[in-house]
Scaffold this motif. Structure first.
Motif, mmCIF file in Angstrom:
data_model
loop_
_atom_site.group_PDB
_atom_site.id
_atom_site.type_symbol
_atom_site.label_atom_id
_atom_site.label_comp_id
_atom_site.label_asym_id
_atom_site.label_seq_id
_atom_site.Cartn_x
_atom_site.Cartn_y
_atom_site.Cartn_z
ATOM 1 N N PRO A 40 -16.079 -92.968 65.308
ATOM 2 C CA PRO A 40 -16.829 -92.159 64.342
ATOM 3 C C PRO A 40 -16.325 -92.366 62.918
ATOM 4 N N SER A 41 -17.129 -91.931 61.965
ATOM 5 C CA SER A 41 -16.763 -92.057 60.560
ATOM 6 C C SER A 41 -15.463 -91.307 60.281
ATOM 7 N N GLY A 42 -14.589 -91.940 59.527
ATOM 8 C CA GLY A 42 -13.333 -91.289 59.167
ATOM 9 C C GLY A 42 -12.258 -91.429 60.217
ATOM 10 N N SER A 43 -12.516 -92.219 61.251
ATOM 11 C CA SER A 43 -11.537 -92.305 62.337
ATOM 12 C C SER A 43 -10.406 -93.282 62.024
ATOM 13 N N GLY A 44 -10.521 -94.032 60.936
ATOM 14 C CA GLY A 44 -9.435 -94.917 60.535
ATOM 15 C C GLY A 44 -9.700 -96.391 60.823
ATOM 16 N N LYS A 45 -10.946 -96.758 61.141
ATOM 17 C CA LYS A 45 -11.265 -98.156 61.457
ATOM 18 C C LYS A 45 -10.987 -99.060 60.255
ATOM 19 N N SER A 46 -11.576 -98.691 59.103
ATOM 20 C CA SER A 46 -11.380 -99.519 57.910
ATOM 21 C C SER A 46 -9.906 -99.562 57.533
ATOM 22 N N THR A 47 -9.291 -98.389 57.547
ATOM 23 C CA THR A 47 -7.881 -98.325 57.172
ATOM 24 C C THR A 47 -7.061 -99.270 58.036
ATOM 25 N N PHE A 48 -7.353 -99.298 59.330
ATOM 26 C CA PHE A 48 -6.588 -100.168 60.229
ATOM 27 C C PHE A 48 -6.754 -101.635 59.843
HETATM 28 N N1 LIG Z 1 -7.884 -94.332 49.484
HETATM 29 C C1 LIG Z 1 -7.935 -93.206 50.248
HETATM 30 N N2 LIG Z 1 -7.424 -92.042 49.776
HETATM 31 C C2 LIG Z 1 -7.477 -90.921 50.533
HETATM 32 N N3 LIG Z 1 -8.014 -90.852 51.739
HETATM 33 C C3 LIG Z 1 -8.538 -91.961 52.263
HETATM 34 C C4 LIG Z 1 -8.540 -93.200 51.547
HETATM 35 N N4 LIG Z 1 -9.128 -94.151 52.304
HETATM 36 C C5 LIG Z 1 -9.485 -93.524 53.456
HETATM 37 N N5 LIG Z 1 -9.133 -92.229 53.428
HETATM 38 C C6 LIG Z 1 -9.327 -91.269 54.516
HETATM 39 O O1 LIG Z 1 -8.800 -91.800 55.698
HETATM 40 C C7 LIG Z 1 -9.638 -91.520 56.797
HETATM 41 C C8 LIG Z 1 -10.001 -92.805 57.489
HETATM 42 O O2 LIG Z 1 -10.829 -93.569 56.624
HETATM 43 P P1 LIG Z 1 -11.487 -94.944 57.041
HETATM 44 O O3 LIG Z 1 -12.183 -95.469 55.836
HETATM 45 O O4 LIG Z 1 -10.481 -95.794 57.668
HETATM 46 O O5 LIG Z 1 -12.541 -94.474 58.114
HETATM 47 P P2 LIG Z 1 -13.602 -95.336 58.886
HETATM 48 O O6 LIG Z 1 -13.302 -95.156 60.322
HETATM 49 O O7 LIG Z 1 -13.645 -96.695 58.350
HETATM 50 O O8 LIG Z 1 -14.937 -94.550 58.568
HETATM 51 P P3 LIG Z 1 -16.368 -95.119 58.177
HETATM 52 O O9 LIG Z 1 -17.075 -95.393 59.466
HETATM 53 O O10 LIG Z 1 -16.994 -93.963 57.447
HETATM 54 O O11 LIG Z 1 -16.182 -96.320 57.331
HETATM 55 C C9 LIG Z 1 -10.847 -90.774 56.255
HETATM 56 O O12 LIG Z 1 -10.666 -89.400 56.526
HETATM 57 C C10 LIG Z 1 -10.806 -91.036 54.780
HETATM 58 O O13 LIG Z 1 -11.284 -89.927 54.081
#
Ligand SMILES: Nc1ncnc2c1ncn2[C@@H]1O[C@H](COP(=O)(O)OP(=O)(O)OP(=O)(O)O)[C@@H](O)[C@H]1O
Ligand SMILES: [Mg+2]
Lengths: 245, 383
Positions: A40-48
């Motif tokens: 789901p959105s916000g689960s940390g996929k992009s961050t990983f």
């Molecule tokens: N630069 C940042 N500063 C603060 N919080 C962040 C930052 N980047 C991401 N986050 C937070 O970290 C969490 C994970 O974000 P991430 O972008 O990895 O989610 P995601 O799984 O890729 O979601 P999506 O499907 O919406 O792209 C989210 O709650 C987001 O708000």
């Protein structure tokens, strides 16, 4: 299968301020493997996937790419970046440079490739993604699908061993999604190691060797596509799959 | 008959349109007739007589070749740069050239006009040469240009001052305004770029120094800084590097350069901030280091965004050079005020001189802003 590990992540955590975006990710990605990351959105996929090439610095745990550890050593970071290509949701092409120059810039400046060689390489890559005739244009003159294909060619020009895709088709109009997925499918078949964050389940089913399901900064479940579609174990996975399928 | 249709649609469309058209037409007629009446009934001999003083002040007649040389080099260099960067539209270029030459007609002596035409000729040649070199994609072209600009400043001083050049105190007239502006821009622009980068830097010391510099200079009006350079500096500082003996014109140059660099820095900072984060991320992911990222990705885009704002700053600096009268420098405006005060035969004829002064400032400003507009249009195409 007897395979070498391309990416080794151990207990990787990432904090944004006090918010824990990754709470301890452990995963091995093997050479030639195509891994689709779901969640789901916000689960940390992009961050990983952004921690893998150091776009985000992880706070604890270890990440090794082809045996090189990602730490504060600049040499290591440079080496890893030269082996990992990345494609973004918003393409991020350089708007002031022609398509050709977008592709040749990094090989020329980072790898010190002579101009003519870099241009030959760029043309062959444009050929591969199916738009050699667009070489002289500027990014703004291309459709979204074409831009994303240029972005893929640009990443490939550094001859990476691993490619990261962060929702490469999410910003595209529906009719352009297929042309980008076709390029990615071809790339997967050619043996490239790939990690793709995507919601394109048809594509995922077809090319993925393995799925990783993320939720709230953790890998909740992982397994083959068959496992996921026929026999998911976790409630959160079931809920997520029921929503997107 | 496009014109007739245009007039019908835009000027005579509705009753209100007709009314507005009539009122504005009368207004324009009123102003224009006043103006033209004045222009054609006035005796312009005072301009004829003071031609040289208005243009170059007390610069000795037999030394004028120095100014001509600098002027020629400058226009050849500018033309080369334009040729390298842009393909000018013929119509636009004729417009620029005409508008720049028209004021010279006021000052015409055959000599002057011939000189201007010769310079024009060489400028056009240098434009074409560099346009051709660009088409050939010769890498060395940009280096030659950059190098020429780098050595232009020292060369300029060299030609104007060395080997028996006139004292800097004799510099005056429009020449002083132009040269102060050119120097403030040439020195202020690179300094401004560095300050902007410094302010955006992650090194805290560099950042702090840049902020202090920028905010100090922007914090007080230019007039205050000029006063500072004149009165305060000599009493304030020990006579370091014999700073107190430095000529006032040179001090004006330094103050103007520093002052403009602070403003240019802020403009460029805006441009830097307008570049999306994704651009840097893409560059980083490709393996470019931070200097390459800056040189090839961030700066080119940031500078493009701010070209119009930078040109406005240039224009402002150019007009601000008229404030140097505070240092007792007889620039164009000062001379325009002095002539009707001091020359008995032209006593009280301020309007005539001031009109010419205004015309000269106006012509340069208008060409600068037109050039910036066409650059902007050109850039929108490749966007
Ligand atoms: N630069 C940042 N500063 C603060 N919080 C962040 C930052 N980047 C991401 N986050 C937070 O970290 C969490 C994970 O974000 P991430 O972008 O990895 O989610 P995601 O799984 O890729 O979601 P999506 O499907 O919406 O792209 C989210 O709650 C987001 O708000
Ligand atoms: Mg994401």
């Amino acid at each position: 299968m007897n395979k070498k590990v391309a990416i080794e992540a151990k207990e990787v955590t990432k904090l944004f301020g006090t918010f824990e975006a990754l709470k301890g990710i452990t995963a091995d990605i093997y050479e030639g493997e195509v891994v689709v990351v779901l969640g789901p959105s916000g689960s940390g996929k992009s961050t990983f996937i952004r921690t893998i090439n150091g776009l985000e610095e992880h706070n604890s745990g270890t990440i090794k790419v082809n045996g090189t550890e990602l730490n504060n050593n600049v040499k290591n970071i440079e080496k890893i970046r030269s082996e990992v290509g990345m494609v973004f949701q918003q393409f991020n092409l350089f708007p002031h440079l022609s398509v050709l120059r977008n592709i040749t810039l990094a090989p020329q400046k980072v790898k010190k490739l002579p101009k003519s060689e870099a241009e030959d390489l760029a043309m062959s890559l444009l050929e591969r993604v199916g738009i050699p005739e667009q070489a002289k244009k500027f990014p703004s003159q291309l459709s979204g699908g074409q831009q994303q294909r240029v972005a893929i060619a640009r990443a490939l020009a550094m001859q990476p061993k691993i490619m990261l895709f962060d929702e490469p088709t999410s910003a595209l109009d529906p009719e352009m999604i297929k042309e980008v997925l076709d390029v990615m499918t071809e790339l997967a078949r050619s043996g490239m190691t790939m990690i793709c964050v995507t919601h394109e389940m048809g594509f995922a089913k077809e090319v993925a060797d393995r799925f990783l399901f993320f939720d709230e900064g953790l890998i909740v479940e992982s397994g083959t596509p068959e496992h996921f579609f026929e026999n998911p174990q976790e409630d959160r996975t079931k809920l997520f799959l029921s929503q997107i399928l | 008959m496009r014109i007739v249709i245009w007039i019908k649609e835009n000027l005579l469309g509705s009753k209100i349109d007709i009314l507005m058209t009539l009122i504005s037409a009368y207004f324009i007629y009123f102003i224009a007739s006043l103006f033209l009446n004045f222009v054609f009934t006035t005796d312009w001999t005072l301009i004829q007589v003071n031609r040289k003083i208005l243009l170059v002040g007390l610069f000795p007649e037999e030394q004028l070749w120095r100014i001509w040389t600098v002027f020629s080099i400058f226009s050849i260099l500018i033309s080369a740069t334009i040729g390298y960067l842009y393909k000018l539209k013929l119509r636009n270029s004729i417009f620029y050239i005409l508008i720049l030459i028209i004021p010279f007609l006021i000052f015409t002596t055959m000599n002057l006009l011939v000189n201007v035409l010769i310079i024009l000729f060489f400028s056009i040649i240098s434009y074409s040469v560099f346009y051709y070199l660009k088409e050939k994609k010769l890498k060395i072209t940009s280096r030659i240009l950059l190098l020429s600009w780098l050595i232009f400043l020292p060369t300029l001083f060299f030609i104007l001052i060395l080997f028996g050049g006139p004292k800097v105190t004799l510099w005056g007239g429009f020449f002083v305004n132009l040269i102060l502006a050119v120097i403030a821009i040439l020195a202020g622009f690179p300094l401004g770029v560095f300050l902007a980068l410094g302010r955006a830097s992650s090194y805290q010391v560099i950042k702090l120094v840049s902020i202090i510099f920028i905010e100090t200079f922007r914090g007080a009006p230019l007039i205050a800084w000029l006063f500072f350079a004149w009165f305060v500096l000599p009493n304030f500082l020990p006579n370091l590097f014999s700073l107190n003996d430095i000529n006032l014109v040179i001090r004006a140059m330094i103050v103007l350069s520093l002052f403009s660099s602070a403003y240019i820095a802020e403009v460029i900072r805006g441009g830097l901030q307008s570049i999306p984060k994704g651009q840097k991320e893409a560059a980083t992911a490709l393996g470019l280091n931070s200097i390459q990222e800056l040189l090839f990705i961030v700066l080119p885009q940031a500078l493009r965004v701010v070209i119009p704002a930078i040109v406005s700053t240039f224009i402002a600096i150019f007009k601000d050079t008229s404030l140097v009268f505070i240092l007792g420098i007889t620039d164009l405006l000062r001379i325009g005020r002095l002539i009707p005060e001091q020359q008995q035969e032209f006593y009280g004829k301020s309007i005539e001189t001031l009109l010419v002064v205004a015309l000269l400032f106006w012509v340069v400003s208008i060409v600068l802003s037109q050039v910036s507009r066409s650059i902007e249009e050109r850039l929108n195409v490749s966007k």
